[in-house]
Enzyme design. Sequence first.
Site, short mmCIF file in Angstrom:
data_model
loop_
_atom_site.label_atom_id
_atom_site.label_comp_id
_atom_site.label_asym_id
_atom_site.label_seq_id
_atom_site.Cartn_x
_atom_site.Cartn_y
_atom_site.Cartn_z
N GLY A 58 32.86 41.05 44.16
CA GLY A 58 32.19 40.24 45.17
C GLY A 58 30.69 40.42 45.02
O GLY A 58 30.23 41.37 44.40
N CYS A 85 35.18 46.21 40.30
CA CYS A 85 33.76 46.04 40.60
C CYS A 85 33.50 46.30 42.09
O CYS A 85 33.63 47.42 42.54
CB CYS A 85 33.27 44.66 40.14
SG CYS A 85 31.48 44.60 39.99
N TYR A 86 33.16 45.28 42.88
CA TYR A 86 32.94 45.53 44.31
C TYR A 86 34.17 46.20 44.93
O TYR A 86 34.05 47.06 45.80
CB TYR A 86 32.65 44.21 45.04
CG TYR A 86 32.30 44.39 46.50
CD1 TYR A 86 31.00 44.68 46.89
CD2 TYR A 86 33.28 44.29 47.50
CE1 TYR A 86 30.68 44.86 48.23
CE2 TYR A 86 32.97 44.47 48.84
CZ TYR A 86 31.67 44.75 49.21
OH TYR A 86 31.35 44.94 50.53
N HIS A 174 35.08 43.95 34.53
CA HIS A 174 36.00 42.88 34.96
C HIS A 174 37.12 42.69 33.93
O HIS A 174 36.94 42.01 32.93
CB HIS A 174 35.22 41.57 35.13
CG HIS A 174 34.34 41.58 36.33
ND1 HIS A 174 34.77 41.18 37.58
CD2 HIS A 174 33.07 42.01 36.50
CE1 HIS A 174 33.80 41.34 38.45
NE2 HIS A 174 32.76 41.83 37.83
N GLU A 176 39.65 40.91 34.22
CA GLU A 176 40.26 39.58 34.32
C GLU A 176 39.59 38.53 33.42
O GLU A 176 40.16 37.48 33.19
CB GLU A 176 40.24 39.10 35.78
CG GLU A 176 38.87 38.74 36.36
CD GLU A 176 38.09 39.94 36.89
OE1 GLU A 176 38.37 41.09 36.48
OE2 GLU A 176 37.16 39.73 37.69
N ASP A 232 50.49 16.74 37.33
CA ASP A 232 50.94 17.33 38.59
C ASP A 232 52.02 16.46 39.26
O ASP A 232 53.10 16.94 39.59
CB ASP A 232 49.78 17.51 39.58
CG ASP A 232 48.63 18.30 38.97
OD1 ASP A 232 48.84 18.90 37.91
OD2 ASP A 232 47.54 18.30 39.55
N LYS A 373 47.37 25.46 37.37
CA LYS A 373 47.58 24.30 36.50
C LYS A 373 48.39 24.65 35.24
O LYS A 373 49.31 23.92 34.86
CB LYS A 373 46.22 23.73 36.10
CG LYS A 373 46.28 22.43 35.35
CD LYS A 373 46.20 21.28 36.32
CE LYS A 373 46.19 19.94 35.65
NZ LYS A 373 46.01 18.86 36.63
#
Length: 517
Positions: A58, A85-86, A174, A176, A232, A373
Amino acid sequence: MSDIHAQKILVLDFGSQTTQLIARRVREARVYCEIHPCTMPLAQIKAYAPKGIILSGGPASCYEPGAPSVDQGIFALGVPILGICYGMQIITHLMGGVVARGAKREYGPSKLTLSKSVGPFREFDPVEPLQVWMSHGDRIEQMPSGFATLAITGNSPVAAMGDLKRRIYGVQFHPEVAHTPRGAEMLAAFVLGDCGCQPIWTMHNFAEATIADFRQRLAGQKVICALSGGVDSSVVALLLHKAISENLTSIFVDNGVLRAGEVSEVAGVFRDVFGLNLIVVDAADAFLDRLQGVSDPEEKRRIIGHTFIEIFEAEAKKIGSVEYLAQGTLYPDVIESVSFKGPSAVIKSHHNVGGLPEKMRLKLVEPLRELFKDECREVGRELGLPESIVSRQPFPGPGLAIRILGEVTRPRLKTLREADAIVQEEMRGADLYTKVWQSFAVLVPVKTVGVMGDERTYEDVVALRIVDSVDAMTADWSRVPYELLAKISSRIINEVKGVNRVVLDISSKPPSTIEWE
Ligand code: XMP
């Protein structure tokens, strides 16, 4: 629903731009997870019964007044926790350690040296330094008691820490993001190893569970689905078709501003191949008549949106007492509406069938609400949807109308359709169609002088817009090979009557947008 949700990870969002990526990595490890704001009350967290909790990054500093926090009770739940992180800093702050502003900000690639192969690093060899992505100003000055350093970088003496007994971990980098190449393995090790989740969240299981659930829940109910030909709504229609085929009616509205060949492709796939009960409404005249003389982009959108609702409603009335409208809402839209304030809580969503459920007093069925997605595409493949639909680039609801600058007329539509078909064909031929986010032609409301043979020409300009993006919120123009651009340009000028010039859009988003209107 079924037991594919039995083991879930909770991702608490502190406003990072990469929170969704955390969830995607966890899902890639075949474990279900949801993102909720960090302010989620403890009682709700308990009721959610996560097998593990991940605290996102964050933009704030945890020692500043008003900084976002989390209920300390999570540390007593006995489930593994990973702070990123945060998230790591807030663990430190709340558990009695010290976080302070570092001497310098650490941003970008860094080399991580592990001290122990434990927790998220269980599969790693400590001797090999790992490439990781850092983005922080604050750092851990003193760990809370019970924690040990698990890794360092040149700038962070505590780049990763862990309380091995309680299985609470923090990483300053990070895991991710793609710039941490082995980060997905670390997240997988945490959710599968520490949290003990089974990798059962597969799109095969999802499709089976959803179909079984619909068979039960929607038995005897009439459902309508607005099929657009995009991935979709196609997946929604197929899932429902497999569950309640006889009670499902899909409606495809030809609004006159579709791409070349779209109507026949959609009708061919869904009616002829899959046997859907599909109504194709040719409403091109209604749309184009109303668009006559209109140049303002928002006015075009409004007219197309309203006309769509009107026509869809009229078709639905013919079917009789319908209970449900199926809609292709995806998880990122759901997160947007509940997200914690901060950059991840964001920017815009376009709802092609917005307004319909209220107007028609229909209940909604949204089978993709939990999916990203990529997952939606995977479900499509599971259900046998052809690749030409599964890997379609996004296409706006208002269609070619917002790619024809100025008035939308039939001749101008013809010009753009032909130019656009060449762009699609060449992008596919160069194997780039699925590698870029979108690639399309735009008809510019300008005529320029050219020369063809011995004749002076004064004709239209077509712009090429080809962009890379991960979520359409930001985008950059794709660096496609010059040879391909040359081929597209010469084909458009040679084959599309009335065009004598092709230009390339080299703007990023922001400050430009992907579409020109
Ligand atoms: P922009 O142009 O805002 O587009 O950068 C971001 C993404 O959204 C699509 N887009 C739309 N989709 N209705 C839609 O359904 C719209 O009015 C609309 N406008 C833009 C665009 O194609 C891109 O993928």
